[in-house]
Enzyme design. Structure first.
Site, PDB file in Angstrom:
ATOM      1  N   CYS B  25       0.833  -1.193   0.000  1.00  0.00           N
ATOM      2  CA  CYS B  25       0.000   0.000   0.000  1.00  0.00           C
ATOM      3  C   CYS B  25       0.876   1.256   0.000  1.00  0.00           C
ATOM      4  O   CYS B  25       1.845   1.282   0.749  1.00  0.00           O
ATOM      5  CB  CYS B  25      -0.869  -0.057   1.248  1.00  0.00           C
ATOM      6  SG  CYS B  25      -1.270   1.493   1.988  1.00  0.00           S
ATOM      7  N   PRO B  26       0.673   2.284  -0.755  1.00  0.00           N
ATOM      8  CA  PRO B  26      -0.483   2.494  -1.622  1.00  0.00           C
ATOM      9  C   PRO B  26      -0.211   2.154  -3.092  1.00  0.00           C
ATOM     10  O   PRO B  26      -0.936   2.628  -3.952  1.00  0.00           O
ATOM     11  CB  PRO B  26      -0.707   3.996  -1.479  1.00  0.00           C
ATOM     12  CG  PRO B  26       0.688   4.556  -1.414  1.00  0.00           C
ATOM     13  CD  PRO B  26       1.499   3.515  -0.675  1.00  0.00           C
TER      14      PRO B  26
END
Ligand code: SF4
Lengths: 356, 87
Positions: B25-26
């Site tokens: 993430c991200p």
């Protein structure tokens, strides 16, 4: 530079903020939104962002909240657009050769801030925003949020008077949006120092309850253990260059370096094992053939004997540690697999200095 | 909407598939963002990731950027999500 040339108030006034998802940047955005300013934010991905990565790699702790991206959720709560921008490639030079040096660990905070503000300033101009803002507070962080470093950020980023810091504005010289009457300075704050009570009081007043604890820190570069592993990588490679994979792998597993030319990364739970299994290319992957145990990656240029040592070490961390012999499989990628019958390494043979 | 493997959820036919496995993430979201820019409104991106954060981040990202979140499904250790491009 394509700046608005008049003091007429544009409608709407549009501001672009740097949003970490922490309380300060959220409050800064709200202070401006409450003045009727149209706010969008940007969050930069450097590759070192701490949030949720550990959660993504390790087995979840019972009762722990699910991993999430703080800035996205803050933007959701604020009801604003968020631009997620990957700057990891350009960021390498900030980490490897920071003009202003490092903080306590390998955190090049001042260079990092300058770089991010510079990137955001470019976005501001190309995307038609009127000014920039951050949630910085004077005196809150030792390296980048000081009275003498704010002007350095403003100058070296090129953002000059176009960068407003709404939480600490009353302690700073007037910025362009204030001079032009686009922002009402009387509705900005004069916070300073490390005491977070004023921010918490403001959050309560604004009804903002869902924000991450400030203890989390921005990035792995401030983490002592992580910095030690990154230094180790640089030292034994003889170069400060790094690839995305390198910095991801430094976040996972136990790291042991039995000799300068090779290193082991040993998974600590099932999730980490799974994560490490994805990085076999260019490395060897060691795992017990018939028993539960960790996935171990061997990185560098190990000899055949080194791989046997890696098997013995890996066996030590698995369920067969007390057995007289364990079958370990070395997968060197491309279908090359070898099985070694090894004696798990007794604890006293594992040198303390092997632990990175 | 989060659905398990056997819920009978009928995944939409995607116009493009993003492989974000092993990215943290991200990055899966950043890849979806890049992919969706090339699509027409209502066309669908499918994303496959190993970071479980996608389950929460994908709907949040859709909400803040005006796309339509269609669902996620756990498939073993992977998470698969679908998003339709907004206007
Ligand atoms: S802690 Fe990390 S992300 Fe935050 S300013 Fe310092 S180097 Fe940049």
């Amino acid at each position: 530079m394509n700046m608005p040339s008049t003091t007429d108030r544009p409608t709407p006034v549009r501001a672009l903020g740097l949003l970490s998802g922490g309380l300060d940047s959220t409050l800064a955005a709200r202070l401006l939104m409450d003045q009727g300013i149209e706010v969008e934010c940007v969050n930069f991905h450097t590759g070192f962002c701490i949030q949720s990565h550990t959660g993504a790699m390790r087995n979840p702790k019972p009762g722990a909240p699910p991993p999430r991206h703080d800035a996205l959720h803050a933007a959701g709560n604020l009801g604003i657009r968020l631009h997620l921008v990957d700057i990891a490639e350009d960021y390498v030079r900030i980490v490897t050769d920071p003009k202003h040096g490092y903080g306590k660990n390998l955190n090049p905070c001042l260079d990092c801030k300058i770089f991010m503000v510079q990137k955001a300033f470019e976005m501001m101009q190309t995307m038609g925003f009127h000014f920039l803002f951050t949630g910085e507070v004077l005196g809150q962080r030792p390296m980048s949020q000081r009275r003498d470093t704010f002007p350095v950020i403003d100058r070296e980023s090129g953002a000059g008077g176009w960068l407003l810091r709404p939480l600490t504005a009353l302690r700073m010289p007037l910025t362009e949006p204030e001079k032009r009457g686009w922002v009402d300075r009387d509705r900005l704050m004069g916070f300073s120092g490390r005491n977070r009570k004023p921010q918490m009081a403001l959050a309560a007043q604004m009804g903002i309850q869902d924000y991450p604890s400030p203890a989390g820190g921005c990035c792995f570069l401030t983490d002592e253990n992580y910095a030690r592993k990154l230094r180790d990588l640089w030292e034994y490679r003889g170069s400060r260059a790094y690839a995305m994979e390198d910095i991801l792998l430094l976040k996972a597993g136990r790291h042991l370096r039995p000799a300068p030319h090779f290193k082991l990364v040993i998974g600590r739970d099932e999730s980490e094992n799974h994560f490490l299994s994805g990085f076999v290319e260019g490395r060897a992957l060691v795992r017990a053939r018939d028993l539960p145990g960790p996935v171990t990656l061997v990185e560098g240029t190990p000899s055949a004997d080194d791989l046997v040592l890696a098997c013995r070490l890996a066996a030590r961390f698995g369920k067969g540690r007390e057995l007289s012999e364990v079958a370990m499989v070395v997968d060197s990628g491309g279908g090359r697999k070898e099985t070694h019958l090894v004696v798990p390494m007794p604890t006293h043979e594992i040198q303390e200095e092997w632990y990175v | 909407m989060s659905v398990s493997e056997d819920s009978g959820f009928d995944p939409p036919t995607p116009a493009c598939v993003v492989d974000a496995r092993r990215l943290l993430c991200p990055m899966p979201i950043i890849k979806v963002d890049a992919a969706i820019r090339n699509l027409e409104p209502d066309q669908v991106v499918e994303v496959r990731a190993t970071d479980p954060g996608l389950e929460h981040d994908l709907p949040a990202w859709c909400r803040v950027n005006g796309h339509r979140f269609l669902g996620v499904r756990r498939a073993g250790r992977e998470v698969v999500g679908w998003v339709a491009r907004g206007e």
